[in-house]
Design a protein around this motif. Structure first.
Motif, PDB file in Angstrom:
ATOM      1  N   ALA A  49      17.010  69.766  84.309  1.00  0.00           N
ATOM      2  CA  ALA A  49      15.608  69.009  84.804  1.00  0.00           C
ATOM      3  C   ALA A  49      15.782  68.925  86.358  1.00  0.00           C
ATOM      4  CB  ALA A  49      15.614  67.705  83.850  1.00  0.00           C
ATOM      5  N   VAL A  61      11.740  63.469  82.112  1.00  0.00           N
ATOM      6  CA  VAL A  61      12.098  64.514  81.108  1.00  0.00           C
ATOM      7  C   VAL A  61      13.186  63.760  80.393  1.00  0.00           C
ATOM      8  CG1 VAL A  61      13.309  66.485  80.669  1.00  0.00           C
ATOM      9  CG2 VAL A  61      11.439  66.663  82.251  1.00  0.00           C
ATOM     10  N   ALA A 118      10.894  69.421  78.767  1.00  0.00           N
ATOM     11  CA  ALA A 118      10.012  68.145  78.066  1.00  0.00           C
ATOM     12  C   ALA A 118       9.870  68.233  76.548  1.00  0.00           C
ATOM     13  CB  ALA A 118       8.684  68.180  78.885  1.00  0.00           C
TER      14      ALA A 118
END
Length: 418
Positions: A49, A61, A118
């Motif tokens: 991320a 996320v 996500a």
């Protein structure tokens, strides 16, 4: 599903303590592998991320999984009780493994950005809402009640092992092959748990523990579970004591400890020593219960352990140096490990097995859903009043859990089965 009668499992448990029972050890190996995979997964997710987006996007996320886990946890308890914890844990691990390996393959062949991360976090959080209650309900179905305290100790040791080993493994995976390799390693570790769980034998519920007709709705099952907890003389106050203890503990030992280390100039290494002290204490408490198997006066022990931990939390903000702070953190870990294991064993032994998924769901919702809300409040309060007052107030909240346990007669006198 492989099952044996309750009488047979009970006889096996008497003949073989949990740490020598092959059935329990298969479950323990599956749990350890799955939890280690979880820790590797979180390292891989945070790294991927950060590399794919801004710090704010990476934080979003990482937080995506929290919402479905909190919203769906109670429903997950119903699923665990309706379909059986073993089936639910196996299915959950299979879904988690498939999701992680899919993202690993996607990252290996392309750079898709943040959206698959996500989605993975959302899937993981949703599945965790079912997985966590089932994991809590499973031990009571694989061994006798007299061995559940020892099982809680073994589980605590496995959790600490997974935390210590998982982070370096995740870092190694990232260093060798990037996030794709780390995700692949996490998926494989989770996958190892599935055949082990398939080999675990389950005991059948006695007729008295089967609650209601199978055609009842999920909503009615949920309401029945909540009503069962509310009217239970031990479980209801125990849930409140656990909630107060977690609420007073989570803030100081997460964001509060970071701010305390910065304020005192201990740095990251100093904070690491404090956390190491806590982990050592918690592991020692788990080892004690794994070896001893049972402590008398369970209600008293849990209450006094919560009170001792609360005093140590309050003292932590006033110690002069890192060595003293690590020693205080060791006491916090001992107290938290002991009280957590005793409360967990009381939940396992006081609840009817048919309700254990829902009982575990309520307990974990308090710990994973409500208690973390204290972290931003603790950070804001420390910014306004400093670490000392906030640690003391948090300690007082935690101590209320111990006071409650001592004031409620049925909880104070609760015992674990022999």
């Amino acid at each position: 599903m492989t099952t044996v009668s309750a009488t047979s499992v009970g006889r096996l448990a008497v003949e073989r303590p949990a740490h020598r029972d092959a059935n329990v050890l298969r479950w323990l190996a599956a749990y350890t592998s799955s939890m280690t995979g979880d820790n590797v997964y979180y390292i891989a997710l945070s790294w991927a991320a950060v590399r794919a987006g801004s710090p704010a996007q990476a934080g979003t996320v990482m937080a995506v999984s929290a919402l479905p886990r909190a919203l769906l946890m109670l429903g997950g308890g119903v699923v665990a009780d309706r379909f059986g914890p073993r089936k639910v844990v196996i299915g959950s691990d299979a879904v988690r493994c498939a999701a992680v390996l899919t993202v690993a393959a996607l990252l290996f062949v392309t750079s898709p950005g943040l959206w698959p991360l996500a989605v993975l976090a959302l899937v993981f959080g949703t599945v965790d809402a079912v997985f966590v209650p089932a994991v809590g309900a499973l031990p009571a179905r694989i061994t006798d009640k007299g061995q559940l305290t020892r099982v809680q100790g073994l589980r605590g040791l496995a959790y600490r092992f997974a935390s210590v080993v998982g982070a370096p493994l995740g870092g190694l995976g990232v260093a060798v092959g990037g996030a794709a390799a780390a995700f692949g390693l996490a998926g494989l570790l989770i996958a190892v748990s599935v055949p082990l769980l398939l080999a675990v034998r389950m005991r059948e519920l006695p007729p008295a523990d089967i609650t209601g007709p199978r055609d009842t709705t999920a909503w009615r099952d949920l309401v029945a579970g909540l009503r069962y907890i509310r009217h239970h003389r031990v479980l209801a106050p125990l849930m409140l004591a656990i909630g107060l203890g977690d609420l007073g503990f989570v803030g100081p030992f997460n964001v509060g400890l970071t701010l305390l280390a910065d304020e005192r100039g201990w740095g990251a290494s100093g904070m690491g020593w404090v956390l190491a002290g806590f982990g050592t204490g918690a592991a020692a408490a788990s080892l004690l219960l794994a070896v001893r198997g049972r402590l008398p006066h369970a209600g008293h022990v849990a209450a006094y352990a919560i009170l001792a931990g609360s005093v140590a939390i309050g003292a932590l903000a006033y110690v002069p140096g890192v060595v003293a702070a690590a020693g205080i953190a060791l006491l916090v870990g001992l107290s938290a490990g002991l009280s957590g294991a005793m409360c967990g064993a009381l939940l396992q032994t006081q609840a009817d097995p048919a309700y254990l998924g829902r009982v575990t769901a309520v307990s974990m919702l308090v710990s994973l859903g409500f208690a973390p809300l204290s972290m931003p409040l603790s950070a804001a309060a420390i910014g306004a009043w400093g670490t000392g007052p906030v640690f003391v107030v948090s300690a007082a909240v935690c101590g209320l859990g111990g006071v409650l346990a001592l004031c409620v007669r049925d909880l104070r006198r609760a015992e674990l089965p022999r």
